[in-house]
Write a protein that holds these residues in place. Sequence first.
Motif, PDB file in Angstrom:
ATOM      1  N   ALA A 254      17.929  49.597 -37.517  1.00  0.00           N
ATOM      2  CA  ALA A 254      18.412  50.667 -38.112  1.00  0.00           C
ATOM      3  C   ALA A 254      19.777  50.902 -37.897  1.00  0.00           C
ATOM      4  O   ALA A 254      20.817  51.478 -38.869  1.00  0.00           O
ATOM      5  CB  ALA A 254      17.837  52.011 -37.337  1.00  0.00           C
ATOM      6  N   ASP A 255      20.494  50.284 -36.756  1.00  0.00           N
ATOM      7  CA  ASP A 255      21.819  50.475 -36.564  1.00  0.00           C
ATOM      8  C   ASP A 255      22.618  49.127 -36.945  1.00  0.00           C
ATOM      9  O   ASP A 255      23.775  49.075 -36.997  1.00  0.00           O
ATOM     10  CB  ASP A 255      22.146  50.564 -35.001  1.00  0.00           C
ATOM     11  N   GLU A 256      22.131  48.161 -37.384  1.00  0.00           N
ATOM     12  CA  GLU A 256      22.558  46.881 -37.750  1.00  0.00           C
ATOM     13  C   GLU A 256      23.423  46.404 -36.709  1.00  0.00           C
ATOM     14  O   GLU A 256      24.506  45.941 -36.951  1.00  0.00           O
ATOM     15  CB  GLU A 256      23.214  46.804 -39.123  1.00  0.00           C
ATOM     16  N   ALA A 257      22.828  46.436 -35.514  1.00  0.00           N
ATOM     17  CA  ALA A 257      23.404  45.961 -34.483  1.00  0.00           C
ATOM     18  C   ALA A 257      23.185  44.544 -34.031  1.00  0.00           C
ATOM     19  O   ALA A 257      22.033  44.101 -33.903  1.00  0.00           O
ATOM     20  CB  ALA A 257      22.842  46.990 -33.108  1.00  0.00           C
ATOM     21  N   ILE A 258      24.112  43.762 -34.093  1.00  0.00           N
ATOM     22  CA  ILE A 258      24.172  42.260 -33.833  1.00  0.00           C
ATOM     23  C   ILE A 258      25.402  41.738 -33.392  1.00  0.00           C
ATOM     24  O   ILE A 258      26.670  42.318 -33.428  1.00  0.00           O
ATOM     25  CB  ILE A 258      23.916  41.616 -35.280  1.00  0.00           C
ATOM     26  N   VAL A 259      25.013  41.030 -32.235  1.00  0.00           N
ATOM     27  CA  VAL A 259      26.077  40.202 -31.573  1.00  0.00           C
ATOM     28  C   VAL A 259      25.899  38.698 -31.867  1.00  0.00           C
ATOM     29  O   VAL A 259      24.973  38.221 -31.647  1.00  0.00           O
ATOM     30  CB  VAL A 259      26.247  40.656 -30.033  1.00  0.00           C
ATOM     31  N   ARG A 260      26.977  38.116 -32.272  1.00  0.00           N
ATOM     32  CA  ARG A 260      26.961  36.630 -32.268  1.00  0.00           C
ATOM     33  C   ARG A 260      28.221  35.928 -31.447  1.00  0.00           C
ATOM     34  O   ARG A 260      29.101  36.632 -31.368  1.00  0.00           O
ATOM     35  CB  ARG A 260      27.395  36.290 -33.827  1.00  0.00           C
ATOM     36  N   MET A 261      27.757  34.837 -30.774  1.00  0.00           N
ATOM     37  CA  MET A 261      28.803  34.316 -29.884  1.00  0.00           C
ATOM     38  C   MET A 261      28.475  32.707 -30.009  1.00  0.00           C
ATOM     39  O   MET A 261      27.489  32.295 -30.401  1.00  0.00           O
ATOM     40  CB  MET A 261      28.446  34.499 -28.378  1.00  0.00           C
ATOM     41  N   ASN A 262      29.599  32.077 -29.634  1.00  0.00           N
ATOM     42  CA  ASN A 262      29.364  30.471 -29.838  1.00  0.00           C
ATOM     43  C   ASN A 262      28.150  30.174 -28.980  1.00  0.00           C
ATOM     44  O   ASN A 262      28.249  30.681 -27.615  1.00  0.00           O
ATOM     45  CB  ASN A 262      30.779  29.941 -29.245  1.00  0.00           C
ATOM     46  N   GLY A 263      27.414  29.096 -29.341  1.00  0.00           N
ATOM     47  CA  GLY A 263      26.336  28.638 -28.815  1.00  0.00           C
ATOM     48  C   GLY A 263      26.719  28.028 -27.396  1.00  0.00           C
ATOM     49  O   GLY A 263      25.882  28.369 -26.496  1.00  0.00           O
ATOM     50  N   LEU A 264      27.555  27.156 -27.358  1.00  0.00           N
ATOM     51  CA  LEU A 264      27.753  26.551 -26.054  1.00  0.00           C
ATOM     52  C   LEU A 264      28.253  27.365 -25.022  1.00  0.00           C
ATOM     53  O   LEU A 264      27.926  27.405 -23.955  1.00  0.00           O
ATOM     54  CB  LEU A 264      28.586  25.313 -26.285  1.00  0.00           C
ATOM     55  N   TYR A 265      29.036  28.303 -25.277  1.00  0.00           N
ATOM     56  CA  TYR A 265      29.666  29.291 -24.700  1.00  0.00           C
ATOM     57  C   TYR A 265      28.679  30.283 -23.921  1.00  0.00           C
ATOM     58  O   TYR A 265      28.670  30.598 -22.710  1.00  0.00           O
ATOM     59  CB  TYR A 265      30.743  30.108 -25.322  1.00  0.00           C
ATOM     60  N   LEU A 266      27.931  30.552 -24.722  1.00  0.00           N
ATOM     61  CA  LEU A 266      26.818  31.510 -24.486  1.00  0.00           C
ATOM     62  C   LEU A 266      25.731  31.149 -23.497  1.00  0.00           C
ATOM     63  O   LEU A 266      25.197  31.438 -22.733  1.00  0.00           O
ATOM     64  CB  LEU A 266      26.127  32.270 -25.684  1.00  0.00           C
TER      65      LEU A 266
END
Length: 298
Positions: A254-266
Amino acid sequence: MSGGSLTRRALLAQVAILALAGTSLAQDGDRVLSIGGSVTEIVHALGQEDRLIARDTTSTFPPNVTKLPDVGYARALSPEGVLSVAPSLILAIDGAGPPETIEVLRQSGVGFVTIPEAHSAEGIITKITAVGAALGVPERAEALASETRTALATAATRTAQVPEAARKRVLFILSLQGGRILASGRDTQAAAIIEMAGGINAVTAFEGYKQLTDEAVAEAAPDVILMMDRTGDHAILDEQLFAMPAIRITPAGADEAIVRMNGLYLLGFGPRTASAALDLNSALYPQRQETDNDRDPS
């Protein structure tokens, strides 16, 4: 004698030739092959990067490591590919494979050390200690472990300031397979980093990664979707994700809430994990971050 036995004998013979060729190039430990992104990070953090002669596909940090020969994906290695770079020491993250390749490498005569994977702060310290011991630099490993432990404790103190009632439910999505969501359950790096960042892992009904039914997605009711920042064929566009009916009906949808981060870092669980937890915390709770900045007299 079966054809499989002949093939295996031929492979071992090739391995022996490659291993013998490699032993004349350097003393033990001077030609290090690192398999596993976090393992490679630790080698660099210990100041031993000059000993690296190759890496696997997941080893992308620091950026200059990508100039080294790439022996393939950590879980899909071939003995010929690994030994073609003539290593004298292989540092491999636990879970590297396939198992038959690891068996051949262990029989090759090349030094082979398995580095334990980590899902926790103490696991990171154990990983650093193991790499330092394998490289013969325990004092440097002790110093890095101490520094990392302090950073992790500081991060934990800050993320713990999020009130229980305000903690967001986070759904980590690894991929979409056939239009179905492959998500993280318990006992994964994704679940651990979410908790370290002050969030709540939205899926706890299973361990590892599994595909979710639409009903399971609705039951998870995530406030935020967390994903690796991928490009190319593995990329999942925001509009593609939020167009899925199962996602659209969740608070995150509903809020289109998404977080994307570098895979190795995360998910690497190495020396940078404390910073990753703080960055994820800031992404999950941007209003708290703004409030903290307002209170900072500097």
